[in-house]
Design a protein around this motif. Structure first.
Motif, PDB file in Angstrom:
ATOM      1  N   GLY A   1       9.703  23.161 -12.855  1.00 50.95           N
ATOM      2  CA  GLY A   1       8.413  22.697 -13.373  1.00 50.95           C
ATOM      3  C   GLY A   1       8.390  21.297 -13.930  1.00 50.95           C
ATOM      4  O   GLY A   1       7.567  20.989 -14.801  1.00 50.95           O
ATOM      5  N   ALA A   2       9.236  20.411 -13.444  1.00 50.62           N
ATOM      6  CA  ALA A   2       9.230  19.025 -13.912  1.00 50.62           C
ATOM      7  C   ALA A   2       7.880  18.369 -13.637  1.00 50.62           C
ATOM      8  O   ALA A   2       7.247  18.636 -12.622  1.00 50.62           O
ATOM      9  CB  ALA A   2      10.331  18.229 -13.211  1.00 50.62           C
ATOM     10  N   ASP A   3       7.453  17.521 -14.550  1.00 50.06           N
ATOM     11  CA  ASP A   3       6.226  16.752 -14.372  1.00 50.06           C
ATOM     12  C   ASP A   3       6.532  15.628 -13.381  1.00 50.06           C
ATOM     13  O   ASP A   3       7.172  14.635 -13.728  1.00 50.06           O
ATOM     14  CB  ASP A   3       5.768  16.187 -15.715  1.00 50.06           C
ATOM     15  CG  ASP A   3       4.453  15.443 -15.641  1.00 50.06           C
ATOM     16  OD1 ASP A   3       4.034  15.048 -14.533  1.00 50.06           O
ATOM     17  OD2 ASP A   3       3.833  15.250 -16.706  1.00 50.06           O
ATOM     18  N   LEU A   4       6.078  15.778 -12.169  1.00 49.34           N
ATOM     19  CA  LEU A   4       6.420  14.832 -11.102  1.00 49.34           C
ATOM     20  C   LEU A   4       5.904  13.423 -11.364  1.00 49.34           C
ATOM     21  O   LEU A   4       6.468  12.457 -10.868  1.00 49.34           O
ATOM     22  CB  LEU A   4       5.916  15.354  -9.761  1.00 49.34           C
ATOM     23  CG  LEU A   4       6.503  16.701  -9.321  1.00 49.34           C
ATOM     24  CD1 LEU A   4       5.932  17.114  -7.969  1.00 49.34           C
ATOM     25  CD2 LEU A   4       8.009  16.659  -9.285  1.00 49.34           C
ATOM     26  N   ALA A   5       4.858  13.293 -12.155  1.00 51.64           N
ATOM     27  CA  ALA A   5       4.326  11.967 -12.465  1.00 51.64           C
ATOM     28  C   ALA A   5       5.280  11.172 -13.353  1.00 51.64           C
ATOM     29  O   ALA A   5       5.246   9.936 -13.351  1.00 51.64           O
ATOM     30  CB  ALA A   5       2.967  12.105 -13.150  1.00 51.64           C
ATOM     31  N   LEU A   6       6.154  11.854 -14.099  1.00 51.00           N
ATOM     32  CA  LEU A   6       7.082  11.174 -15.004  1.00 51.00           C
ATOM     33  C   LEU A   6       8.425  10.836 -14.358  1.00 51.00           C
ATOM     34  O   LEU A   6       9.202  10.063 -14.907  1.00 51.00           O
ATOM     35  CB  LEU A   6       7.329  12.050 -16.238  1.00 51.00           C
ATOM     36  CG  LEU A   6       6.112  12.386 -17.085  1.00 51.00           C
ATOM     37  CD1 LEU A   6       6.490  13.322 -18.211  1.00 51.00           C
ATOM     38  CD2 LEU A   6       5.452  11.119 -17.607  1.00 51.00           C
ATOM     39  N   VAL A   7       8.702  11.400 -13.202  1.00 48.16           N
ATOM     40  CA  VAL A   7      10.009  11.214 -12.554  1.00 48.16           C
ATOM     41  C   VAL A   7      10.286   9.758 -12.171  1.00 48.16           C
ATOM     42  O   VAL A   7      11.391   9.264 -12.429  1.00 48.16           O
ATOM     43  CB  VAL A   7      10.163  12.172 -11.350  1.00 48.16           C
ATOM     44  CG1 VAL A   7      11.434  11.876 -10.573  1.00 48.16           C
ATOM     45  CG2 VAL A   7      10.153  13.615 -11.820  1.00 48.16           C
ATOM     46  N   PRO A   8       9.349   9.013 -11.583  1.00 44.59           N
ATOM     47  CA  PRO A   8       9.667   7.616 -11.231  1.00 44.59           C
ATOM     48  C   PRO A   8      10.109   6.769 -12.423  1.00 44.59           C
ATOM     49  O   PRO A   8      11.049   5.979 -12.309  1.00 44.59           O
ATOM     50  CB  PRO A   8       8.362   7.087 -10.626  1.00 44.59           C
ATOM     51  CG  PRO A   8       7.686   8.316 -10.092  1.00 44.59           C
ATOM     52  CD  PRO A   8       8.019   9.401 -11.079  1.00 44.59           C
ATOM     53  N   GLY A   9       9.481   6.945 -13.571  1.00 46.09           N
ATOM     54  CA  GLY A   9       9.894   6.206 -14.768  1.00 46.09           C
ATOM     55  C   GLY A   9      11.291   6.606 -15.218  1.00 46.09           C
ATOM     56  O   GLY A   9      12.091   5.761 -15.634  1.00 46.09           O
ATOM     57  N   ALA A  10      11.596   7.899 -15.121  1.00 47.07           N
ATOM     58  CA  ALA A  10      12.925   8.382 -15.494  1.00 47.07           C
ATOM     59  C   ALA A  10      13.984   7.834 -14.537  1.00 47.07           C
ATOM     60  O   ALA A  10      15.096   7.494 -14.954  1.00 47.07           O
ATOM     61  CB  ALA A  10      12.941   9.904 -15.511  1.00 47.07           C
ATOM     62  N   ILE A  11      13.650   7.733 -13.265  1.00 49.43           N
ATOM     63  CA  ILE A  11      14.582   7.173 -12.290  1.00 49.43           C
ATOM     64  C   ILE A  11      14.880   5.719 -12.625  1.00 49.43           C
ATOM     65  O   ILE A  11      16.032   5.279 -12.586  1.00 49.43           O
ATOM     66  CB  ILE A  11      14.030   7.308 -10.849  1.00 49.43           C
ATOM     67  CG1 ILE A  11      14.039   8.776 -10.415  1.00 49.43           C
ATOM     68  CG2 ILE A  11      14.818   6.448  -9.869  1.00 49.43           C
ATOM     69  CD1 ILE A  11      13.330   9.038  -9.096  1.00 49.43           C
TER      70      ILE A  11
END
Length: 133
Positions: free
Chosen positions: A78-88
């Motif tokens: 259930g990760a928030d996919l909108a936040l993944v690029p910033g985390a990357i």
């Protein structure tokens, strides 16, 4: 309680995900269920862990083959996919400073390590026992 600290929860998630990603046979369902049961887990924490695993493997040797699987566990949990690029991007920035195979948190670590005097090879006055044992 410790699980109220997001950093501890993220570490717990990261450890659980990589343990499952490296275990054979790989069981995605079991991994996702275990990650979801971690107290304090949120979609934002899952996104940060997934981004860490995806952003820290670029340009690394093939030993990080399990990182995409660990990220997939976070996505399925259930990760928030909108936040993944910033985390990357944060993971990429953290992994830019490094020595062959070792990632350092920042340049201050290198400066401290280089300024540390090396210990003497043998203490003065020490004699070999000569017994060969």
């Amino acid at each position: 309680m410790l699980t109220q600290n997001p950093r501890i929860v993220a570490s717990w998630v990261a450890g659980t995900a990589i343990r499952h990603a490296t275990h054979r046979p790989f069981d995605l369902t079991a991994a996702v269920e275990e990650v979801k049961r971690i107290e304090g887990v949120t979609p934002a924490i899952l996104a940060e862990v997934a981004g860490f695993y995806l952003g820290s493997i670029e340009g690394k040797p093939s030993s990080s083959w399990s990182h995409p699987l660990a990220a997939q566990i976070c996505f399925e949990a259930g990760a928030d996919l909108a936040l993944v690029p910033g985390a990357i991007e944060r993971a990429r920035a953290r992994s830019k400073v490094g020595w062959s195979g070792i990632t350092l948190p920042d340049e201050s670590v290198r400066r401290r390590a280089e300024s540390t005097p090396s210990p003497p090879s043998t203490p003065a006055g020490r004699k070999s026992s000569g017994s060969g044992r």
